[in-house]
Design a protein around this motif. Structure first.
Motif, short mmCIF file in Angstrom:
data_model
loop_
_atom_site.label_atom_id
_atom_site.label_comp_id
_atom_site.label_asym_id
_atom_site.label_seq_id
_atom_site.Cartn_x
_atom_site.Cartn_y
_atom_site.Cartn_z
N PRO A 237 -19.09 -40.50 13.62
CA PRO A 237 -18.43 -39.21 13.35
C PRO A 237 -17.67 -39.25 12.04
CG PRO A 237 -17.20 -40.43 14.98
CD PRO A 237 -18.44 -41.22 14.73
N ARG A 238 -17.37 -38.06 11.53
CA ARG A 238 -16.56 -37.96 10.31
C ARG A 238 -15.17 -37.45 10.68
NH1 ARG A 238 -21.39 -35.95 7.18
NH2 ARG A 238 -20.75 -33.78 7.48
N SER A 239 -14.17 -37.98 10.00
CA SER A 239 -12.83 -37.43 10.14
C SER A 239 -12.72 -36.17 9.31
CB SER A 239 -11.79 -38.45 9.66
OG SER A 239 -11.91 -38.64 8.25
N ASP A 242 -12.71 -37.13 5.72
CA ASP A 242 -14.05 -37.44 5.24
C ASP A 242 -14.82 -36.16 4.92
OD1 ASP A 242 -13.65 -40.16 5.61
OD2 ASP A 242 -14.54 -40.17 7.63
N ASN A 243 -14.72 -35.18 5.81
CA ASN A 243 -15.46 -33.94 5.61
C ASN A 243 -14.88 -33.13 4.47
OD1 ASN A 243 -17.83 -32.77 6.81
ND2 ASN A 243 -16.58 -31.03 7.43
N LEU A 246 -16.23 -34.63 1.26
CA LEU A 246 -17.61 -34.16 1.07
C LEU A 246 -17.61 -32.69 0.64
CD1 LEU A 246 -20.67 -34.61 1.31
CD2 LEU A 246 -20.47 -34.06 3.75
N VAL A 282 -24.48 -38.05 0.99
CA VAL A 282 -23.48 -38.23 2.03
C VAL A 282 -23.17 -39.71 2.18
CG1 VAL A 282 -22.86 -37.69 4.40
CG2 VAL A 282 -24.48 -36.23 3.18
N ASN A 284 -22.54 -43.29 3.57
CA ASN A 284 -22.92 -44.02 4.79
C ASN A 284 -23.96 -43.28 5.63
OD1 ASN A 284 -20.93 -46.05 4.21
ND2 ASN A 284 -19.37 -44.65 4.98
N GLN A 294 -23.39 -35.08 11.79
CA GLN A 294 -22.29 -35.96 12.14
C GLN A 294 -21.15 -35.11 12.69
OE1 GLN A 294 -22.36 -38.13 8.13
NE2 GLN A 294 -21.68 -39.76 9.50
N VAL A 296 -17.67 -33.71 13.36
CA VAL A 296 -16.46 -33.71 12.54
C VAL A 296 -15.25 -33.50 13.44
CG1 VAL A 296 -15.21 -32.56 10.68
CG2 VAL A 296 -17.70 -32.84 10.53
N ASP A 298 -12.05 -32.39 13.65
CA ASP A 298 -11.16 -31.57 12.84
C ASP A 298 -9.78 -31.39 13.43
OD1 ASP A 298 -12.08 -30.05 14.98
OD2 ASP A 298 -12.04 -28.17 13.86
N THR A 305 -13.16 -38.27 18.90
CA THR A 305 -14.58 -38.57 18.72
C THR A 305 -15.34 -38.32 20.02
OG1 THR A 305 -14.43 -40.89 19.41
CG2 THR A 305 -13.96 -40.40 17.08
#
Length: 487
Positions: A237-239, A242-243, A246, A282, A284, A294, A296, A298, A305
């Motif tokens: 997953p992305r935090s 992280d998002n 991106l 992206v 990884n 993935q 997110v 939020d 997660t």
């Protein structure tokens, strides 16, 4: 991600016979059409305000009331997307104003309220659309069928520091808004708001799984079905941070200045944002087409997660069917790299299991088998096992029936047996539609004339559906999936 709707060749409704059906929903009166079998079909019903201008990247807002009768005989344009070939029809008719749904019902005034099934389309959360299922033979089995659209790609899943503390996951918010519309209005179409099943394929199945874990999805449905998809697809997953990082890359590539304001972001052309996300590298993630698959975290739509939620038993009160096809999608990259990433500290043992260690013999379909295990089969079995430990009612399947012309089973092959013309065929051929409707009616897929399908249980019992019929299997892919690292 999915050729599902491209393969869904459904018969068009015949011209309306007699007076067209009219229904008053909470925002006004709509007029649909009557199908050849007597069903009432309504297409292009708005369930949220157009997410354009200042409403771009905001939670879906209420629809304004209208006066008079609104004609609902044409499905709305799909949400903004790239033309990948399989989604050509959706890409040819698209708009940022796309938050609409279609409803088909066998009877507006049934003797008793009918079960409701809400379809969430696939397409990698970056393509696809809602039209099609309203003509499905599954409606004739006695269900009210709803198909909802949701914002895609950067317009549905982008986060950015300028958009507030909890940006992103707008597509999931749209799905929840559609489900709230169902709760408020489906009784007027003969449906039972207390008996709603959400189901989807590929990214749609992932989103179903995420709605099971989202606080905002609680109470909006009673049952769920995940076809070839799970929360996060086995990807890390992305935090939110992280998002957001991106999102800044995508916004800059779309023409925004560094440190852009929310107003500057909302002034960007929607197509430029979609194109920019298409070319984003992206971190990884080997296959950048999985950019919006993935999960997110939020802090609002998803507060933790998926693995954490599953381990805590979140969603255990909702019965679930899930599974995958024997072959889905091919492997992106070298098998050894995929094993290193997907099996972590167990990579050496996985190399042996797949016949890649010295002296071993890998299977002829290694790439397909490995891709299926990493992205579909093992994640689904992990969800089933976690839910079983929590005491949740769960049924797992594997579908292995070739397509027309002996085309090998692949991603989306099962849909024609659920929603397409094959769903009206003999249940002995592939009884998915019958299992699905039984499940929507009662919370258990089993019924008269169908092979018994036991719950997943501690022994890991699955139902394998092949051309020769359905059979129970235990410990499916147990050796390799036991080695799979859970993100």
């Amino acid at each position: 991600m999915s050729a599902a709707l491209a393969a869904l060749l459904l018969a068009s409704s015949a011209p309306a016979a007699g007076a067209p059906p009219v229904v008053t929903v909470d925002t006004g009166t709509i007029r649909g059409e009557t199908g050849a079998d007597g069903r009432a079909v309504f297409r292009g019903i708005p369930f949220a305000a157009a997410p354009v201008g200042d409403l771009r990247w905001r939670a879906p807002q209420p629809v304004k009331h209208w006066q008079g009768i609104r004609e609902t005989v044409r499905s709305a344009p799909a949400c903004l997307q790239i033309d990948y070939g399989w989604n050509r029809e959706a890409a040819a008719n698209q708009s940022e104003d796309c938050l609409y749904l279609d409803v088909a019902t066998p009877a507006l005034h049934p003797a008793k309220p009918l079960p409701v099934m809400v379809w969430i389309h696939g397409g990698g959360n970056r393509a696809g659309g809602g039209p099609g299922p309203g003509d499905s033979p599954v409606v004739a089995r006695g269900v009210v069928l709803v198909s909802a659209q949701y914002r895609l790609s950067a317009l549905g899943f982008l986060s950015h520091p300028a958009l507030g503390a909890h940006s992103g996951n707008y597509g999931l918010m749209d799905q929840q808004a559609a489900l709230r519309w169902v709760q408020a209005n489906v009784a007027r179409f003969g449906g039972d708001p207390a008996n709603v099943t959400i189901f989807g394929e590929s990214a749609g199945a992932q989103d179903v799984g995420l709605q099971l874990l989202s606080p905002g999805g609680k109470g909006l449905f009673r049952k769920a079905i995940e076809e070839s998809g799970t929360p996060g697809f086995g990807l890390p997953p992305r935090s939110l941070a992280d998002n957001e990082a991106l999102g800044e890359i995508i916004a800059t590539a779309a023409g925004a200045p560094p440190h852009a304001s929310a107003a500057q972001l909302r002034a960007l052309p929607g197509k430029a944002l979609i194109e920019a996300s298409e070319h984003a590298d992206v971190p990884n993630l080997d296959d950048d087409s999985f950019i919006w698959l993935q999960a997110v975290v939020d802090g609002v739509v998803l507060t933790e997660t998926p693995a954490t939620s599953l381990a805590r038993g979140v969603g255990k009160d909702v019965p679930l069917i899930l599974g995958n096809n024997f072959h889905e999608l091919g492997l992106y990259g070298a098998p050894e790299r995929a094993i290193a990433q997907g099996f972590g500290s167990n990579a050496k043992a996985a190399l042996t299991a797949y016949g890649l260690a010295p002296g071993g013999t890998p299977p002829a379909d290694l790439a397909l088998q490995l891709a299926n295990d990493l992205t579909f089969r093992c994640p689904a079995l992990h969800v089933a096992a976690e839910r079983t430990r929590a005491g949740a009612a769960t049924w797992h399947y594997q579908f292995d029936i070739d397509g027309p012309g002996d085309k090998p089973v692949t991603h989306g092959s099962e849909i024609r047996f659920v929603l397409g013309e094959d769903g009206a065929a003999s249940d002995a051929a592939a009884p998915l539609a019958a299992y699905w409707v039984n499940f929507a009616q009662t919370g258990d897929p089993n019924g008269a004339g169908l092979p018994e399908w036991p719950r997943f249980g501690p022994r890991g019992t699955s139902l394998e559906l092949a051309a020769s019929g359905a059979r129970q299997v235990e410990g499916l892919a147990a050796r390799t999936c036991a080695l799979r690292a859970v993100p």
